[in-house]
Design an enzyme around this catalytic site. Sequence first.
Site, short mmCIF file in Angstrom:
data_model
loop_
_atom_site.label_atom_id
_atom_site.label_comp_id
_atom_site.label_asym_id
_atom_site.label_seq_id
_atom_site.Cartn_x
_atom_site.Cartn_y
_atom_site.Cartn_z
N TYR A 29 1.09 -1.12 0.19
CA TYR A 29 -0.28 0.27 0.15
C TYR A 29 0.78 1.21 0.12
CZ TYR A 29 -4.87 -1.04 -0.10
OH TYR A 29 -6.25 -0.82 -0.63
N GLU A 66 -0.48 5.02 -0.51
CA GLU A 66 -1.63 5.77 -0.69
C GLU A 66 -0.50 7.26 -0.54
OE1 GLU A 66 -4.10 4.33 1.59
OE2 GLU A 66 -6.04 3.96 -0.10
N ASP A 110 -6.13 14.04 -25.11
CA ASP A 110 -6.07 12.46 -24.80
C ASP A 110 -5.24 11.77 -25.91
OD1 ASP A 110 -6.42 9.74 -24.53
OD2 ASP A 110 -8.33 9.95 -23.59
N THR A 155 -3.12 6.41 -21.70
CA THR A 155 -2.95 5.29 -21.48
C THR A 155 -0.66 4.67 -21.79
OG1 THR A 155 -3.53 4.01 -23.64
CG2 THR A 155 -5.08 4.00 -21.84
N LYS A 178 -0.96 0.72 -24.83
CA LYS A 178 -1.51 0.57 -26.87
C LYS A 178 -0.57 0.77 -27.49
CE LYS A 178 -6.06 2.16 -26.34
NZ LYS A 178 -6.41 3.18 -24.69
N ARG A 223 -1.28 -2.21 -18.71
CA ARG A 223 -1.87 -1.68 -18.82
C ARG A 223 -2.49 -0.82 -17.56
NH1 ARG A 223 -6.60 -3.02 -21.83
NH2 ARG A 223 -4.74 -3.71 -22.37
N1 DSN Z 1 -10.80 0.28 -25.39
C1 DSN Z 1 -9.95 1.82 -25.79
C2 DSN Z 1 -9.82 1.26 -27.27
O1 DSN Z 1 -10.30 0.02 -27.90
O2 DSN Z 1 -9.62 1.99 -27.90
C3 DSN Z 1 -10.70 2.57 -25.55
O3 DSN Z 1 -10.50 2.76 -24.21
#
Ligand code: DSN
Length: 430
Positions: free
Chosen positions: A51, A53, A197, A223, A226, A232
């Site tokens: 933990y 925080e 974003d 994120t 990707k 993730r």
């Molecule tokens: N689920 C993601 C995507 O496939 O682009 C976006 O959150």
Amino acid sequence: MSFLKNADPEIYKSINDEISRQNNLLELIASENFVSVAVLEAMGQVMTNKYAEGYPGKRYYGGCVYVDVAEDLARERAKKLFNAEHVNVQPHSGSQANIAAYFTFAKPGDTVLGMNLDHGGHLTHGSPVNFSGRLFRIVSYGVDKETGYIDMNQVEDITNKEKPRLIITGASAYPREIDYKAFREIADKVGAKLVADIAHPAGLIAAGLIKSPILHCHLVTTTTHKTLRGPRGGMILIGKDEENDMGITTPKGKVKSVGQIVDSNVFPGFQGGPLMHVIAAKAVAFKEALEPAFKDYSIQVIKNAQALAKKLVDLDYNLTSNGTDTHVMLIDLRNKGLTGKKAERALEEAGITVNKNMVPFDDQSPFTTSGIRIGTPALTTRGMQETEMEVIGDLIDQVIMNIGIDSVYKKVRSSIYELCQRFPLYQLPA
Ligand code: DSN
């Protein structure tokens, strides 16, 4: 995984089956990638027990000395990758990063301008079923019907008319580069804050291949899994900005920096304990992304997407905007008399994983859709190049033109198996 094999054979088997699926099928989901074994190892380690925080040096729990090292490394590497002044690596996902971003500049009921989900936006950019559409007054922009490119005149007109408090740009199914500078000029005219974003193109931006929003936006969310090819998760980045330098006055009249507000929105605002094993794995991925090899990889991601886009256009597929600048393409299947749902299912039966996707001006529901979205980050990680993209374009076409014909699916499956064996991915554990 010998401990897991004994402790829980069912989960052990499901993980092994998933490894085989990833190894032996063609992964064309634009938002997916294959992380390195180093990233996997960091994620599977004892930092999951801790933990922590708070933030490095200022935690609510003892014993944080080593997780502090991991979080500091993640933050410093991310700053370097994106030329950022402040970074928060704790968001559990892109959605968590976005909710923290909204609350940095806006309050419930304020007007927010985001990209229409049907035109390539994201649920968190104002969908009525998401926190964004439920808490804020959303107005949306989309793409031009003729060109498929974002309609900047529409963005400007809506901004001038609606005077949003916040504009969120970025997309999850838009194949072209975004002109962040133009967005900022529009935002500044009405005093709106601008958030980008970059969940999809983050890796391409880090590699310096497409424009970065960091100097044009008040705040950037992403994120990490990707094109950036990490575990993730989510992240928030803040660049150098004169307006940000003035800070934000809180309801109690105190002036705080944008970074301080972001940090307190992530924790304690919307999250509790950070996932320290994931943060350690983010640090590993950022180190990988700082290597020259990551730039070579990212160049190939774009080359592959452009080769596949060209092949599909040659085979009479309608691509939104007729191509791509990035890793992603959106195919409108209406001229093939097929819905996205049917195409997704048929391609999966034949060994090609894609997702059905709304296309601009779609007349089908989000459960059916008129299109599919495909992308090249995962296959490029395996080492595939333009020659393989040509073959894959043909395989996609064989399935789409022969829906329901099992003998064709079988032939495609066996070609895919052979192709995958030439580009090995993960080893099955003992
Ligand atoms: N689920 C993601 C995507 O496939 O682009 C976006 O959150």
